[in-house]
Design a protein around this motif. Structure first.
Motif, PDB file in Angstrom:
ATOM      1  N   GLU A   1      16.266  15.875 -21.236  1.00 41.35           N
ATOM      2  CA  GLU A   1      17.636  15.836 -20.967  1.00 41.35           C
ATOM      3  C   GLU A   1      18.516  16.522 -22.184  1.00 41.35           C
ATOM      4  O   GLU A   1      19.034  15.849 -23.028  1.00 41.35           O
TER       5      GLU A   1
ATOM      6  N   TYR B   1      12.895  11.981 -24.775  1.00 39.27           N
ATOM      7  CA  TYR B   1      14.061  12.021 -23.925  1.00 39.27           C
ATOM      8  C   TYR B   1      15.053  13.410 -24.268  1.00 39.27           C
ATOM      9  O   TYR B   1      15.494  13.761 -23.274  1.00 39.27           O
ATOM     10  N   SER B   2      15.117  13.570 -25.396  1.00 34.53           N
ATOM     11  CA  SER B   2      16.074  14.899 -25.653  1.00 34.53           C
ATOM     12  C   SER B   2      15.329  16.152 -25.135  1.00 34.53           C
ATOM     13  O   SER B   2      15.937  17.024 -24.944  1.00 34.53           O
TER      14      SER B   2
ATOM     15  N   ALA C   1      20.839   7.094 -22.457  1.00 36.05           N
ATOM     16  CA  ALA C   1      20.065   7.614 -23.618  1.00 36.05           C
ATOM     17  C   ALA C   1      20.328   6.620 -24.877  1.00 36.05           C
ATOM     18  O   ALA C   1      19.380   6.235 -25.472  1.00 36.05           O
TER      19      ALA C   1
ATOM     20  N   PRO D   1      13.702   8.117 -15.121  1.00 32.21           N
ATOM     21  CA  PRO D   1      13.127   8.994 -16.486  1.00 32.21           C
ATOM     22  C   PRO D   1      13.103   8.222 -17.841  1.00 32.21           C
ATOM     23  O   PRO D   1      12.171   8.434 -18.738  1.00 32.21           O
ATOM     24  N   LEU D   2      14.006   7.162 -17.928  1.00 33.57           N
ATOM     25  CA  LEU D   2      13.897   6.268 -19.088  1.00 33.57           C
ATOM     26  C   LEU D   2      12.842   5.332 -19.049  1.00 33.57           C
ATOM     27  O   LEU D   2      12.369   5.175 -20.041  1.00 33.57           O
TER      28      LEU D   2
ATOM     29  N   LEU E   1      18.533   3.576 -23.923  1.00 37.46           N
ATOM     30  CA  LEU E   1      16.958   3.634 -24.171  1.00 37.46           C
ATOM     31  C   LEU E   1      16.757   3.368 -25.734  1.00 37.46           C
ATOM     32  O   LEU E   1      15.759   2.723 -25.791  1.00 37.46           O
TER      33      LEU E   1
ATOM     34  N   LYS F   1      24.379   9.876 -18.676  1.00 40.00           N
ATOM     35  CA  LYS F   1      23.070   9.930 -19.158  1.00 40.00           C
ATOM     36  C   LYS F   1      23.177   9.902 -20.788  1.00 40.00           C
ATOM     37  O   LYS F   1      22.154   9.289 -21.287  1.00 40.00           O
TER      38      LYS F   1
ATOM     39  N   GLU G   1      13.372   8.961 -28.186  1.00 44.30           N
ATOM     40  CA  GLU G   1      14.504   9.593 -28.399  1.00 44.30           C
ATOM     41  C   GLU G   1      13.920  10.974 -28.400  1.00 44.30           C
ATOM     42  O   GLU G   1      14.585  12.100 -27.891  1.00 44.30           O
TER      43      GLU G   1
ATOM     44  N   THR H   1       9.941   7.496 -20.070  1.00 47.38           N
ATOM     45  CA  THR H   1       9.938   7.887 -21.585  1.00 47.38           C
ATOM     46  C   THR H   1       9.481   6.670 -22.259  1.00 47.38           C
ATOM     47  O   THR H   1       8.848   6.976 -23.270  1.00 47.38           O
TER      48      THR H   1
END
Length: 505
Positions: free
Chosen positions: A345, A341-342, A356, A430-431, A359, A352, A338, A434
């Motif tokens: 994004e 990812y923050s 998230a 991207p997930l 994720l 998204k 998290e 990550t």
């Protein structure tokens, strides 16, 4: 003087095997006020061929209906509309074709929901629209499946979905509208055999009230009222009289029963056969009808989002306990994922934001497969997340979770990724990156907090910036990250590692 804010309007669409339904409601205080209902007979299930592909005619009927519904939904924001597809699109091998073409007609995501999730939402719709009368058995006979739920209040306790519906059974037992006592008996026996595996569980649990929902049971109730049973209660004796009246004709289109509409005639015998088998299998004495069903369940859950979130929390927690997940490690990976990812994004859009959230669930459950074996545990995790019953998650969300954990480690065989309809593959990349970094950075399973880490993302090229001197002090972890670089490179991605004196705590 400012004008009062207009009440929020929400809508739910049920893409059923026989009919498509849409209901629109206004949120008034603590309740929902239904302001319109729309129904179109689409006969989607009748378009399934022997290879479980939908034919073009059925696809077009469905698309025409959605285009019509879309006219009513103009101006509705995405968060105010939920569309759930049930048995036929669960079964259809070419469901992705339908979903892709639907995108151009209706600008909202279509969720294909598992049978048990359909059962849960049906129960929720019934529970919200019926006075509370203790423990309830809810039965919903659709075009392709029958859902059976026992619950109390707003909480389902037992939920099953059985592959028997009025459209599918009509094809099997009453082809070309032929009706006979032999065909009726065969359909009843087949339905009772489907019920065998769950009957004892339901009988042991017990219930105070049996409630039927949706079109098949509604049609049976209306015919019984037409036959003089004004209370509309369905009983074994009344079902027997109804079957006796039906068997006086040889063809479905000859059925002349009070209250039976022409468009219901083709599948009516199959629906009656299934309901009579359910009555016999569960020894039901009487059943009342509820107007609430799947679409009402979708509406109430949409407005009451905390209930939806709470269900997913309970699902994830129960799954973690069931498979003895190391909760401390899962939490470390989740928090790292998290955090990373923050950074990539900072202001995600609606889709998204939902990804998230997934994720986070994926990180929490990424090690469920360890309970099976360590070698290839990421594949075991993916299988469990894809095929387990997970209340609160639709099929696409389960596919996303399974995909994330499948690619958490080892080689990135991206060509094996499953097809998606609500989300796009490029949104998952991207997930995946990550989660892989979060798993690698916590590979030592240490309670010591990670140092400050920055990630910079430019499409497929990412840079992980660590504190100066970090690599010299963490040689094992650094070696894991170098290995990770190789995996990325083979997939056509780039992972750069660098150190910055600015990050020294």
């Amino acid at each position: 003087m400012t004008e009062p804010e207009a009440p929020r309007e929400i809508a739910a669409i049920d893409i059923g095997s026989n009919s498509f339904h849409m209901v629109v409601a206004r949120v008034v205080g603590q309740s929902l006020q239904i302001i319109s209902r729309h129904k179109q007979r689409v006969h989607l299930a009748s378009g399934l061929d022997a290879q479980q592909n939908l034919d073009q005619a059925a696809i077009q009927r469905g698309l025409n209906c959605l285009a019509m519904f879309a006219e009513r939904l103009q101006g509705f924001p995405p968060e105010n509309v939920r569309i759930a597809a049930t048995y036929t699109l669960r079964q259809a091998r070419n469901a992705h074709v339908f979903l892709k073409r639907a995108e151009a007609l209706i600008p909202y995501s279509i969720e294909i929901i598992p049978g048990t999730e359909e059962a849960r939402l049906i129960y929720l719709g019934v529970a919200h629209t019926q006075p509370d009368n203790g423990r309830k058995l809810v039965v919903d006979i659709g075009g392709g499946s029958t859902e059976l739920v026992i619950g109390e209040g707003f909480h389902p306790l037992i939920a099953y979905s059985k592959h028997m519906g009025c459209v599918s059974y009509n094809k099997l037992f009453f082809p070309k509208g032929k009706i006979s006592s032999k065909r009726m008996a065969a359909a009843q026996l087949a339905a009772q055999q489907k019920m065998e595996s769950i009957a004892n569980t339901y009988m042991r649990a017990g219930w105070q009230t049996a409630i039927g929902s949706s079109g098949t049971i509604k049609a049976i109730r209306e015919v019984l009222i037409g036959m003089g049973h004004q209370d509309g209660v369905i009983t074994p004796e009344r079902l027997a009289l109804l079957i006796e009246a039906m068997l006086k004709v040889k063809q479905a289109d000859e059925l002349d029963l009070p209250g039976l509409t022409d468009d219901r005639k083709p599948v009516f015998a199959a629906g009656v056969a299934i309901l009579s088998a359910v009555f016999k299998s569960l020894d039901i004495e009487e059943m009342i009808f509820s107007d609430g069903a799947l679409r009402e369940g979708l509406l109430y859950e949409m407005e009451d989002r905390f209930r939806f979130s709470d269900i997913r929390v309970r699902t994830a927690t129960a799954m973690a306990e069931q498979y003895n997940v190391d909760l401390a490690q899962a939490t470390r990976v989740k928090e790292t994922a998290e955090m990373l990812y923050s950074q990539i994004e900072p202001q995600p859009g609606l889709a998204k934001t939902d990804l998230a959230t997934l994720l986070g669930w994926g990180a929490q459950l990424h090690e469920v497969g360890l309970s099976i074996s360590y070698p290839g545990f990421h594949r075991h995790s993916a299988y469990l997340l894809r095929h387990s019953t997970m209340p609160g998650f639709n099929l696409e969300q389960q596919t996303v979770l399974a995909t994330l954990v499948r690619y958490q480690r080892k080689s990135l065989k991206l060509e094996e990724m499953p097809e998606l309809s609500i989300y796009k593959r490029k949104h998952l990349y991207p997930l995946i990156r990550t989660l892989r970094l979060a798993v690698a950075l916590n590979g030592q399973r240490s309670d010591s907090p990670l140092p400050p880490i920055t990630v910079e993302a430019n499409k497929e090229e990412w840079r992980l910036i660590l504190p100066e001197g970090w690599e010299a002090d963490n040689r094992l972890l650094a070696a894991d990250l170098r290995q990770e670089q190789e995996y990325w490179q083979k997939a056509g991605w780039q992972l750069h590692l660098s150190e910055s004196p600015l990050l020294i705590a």
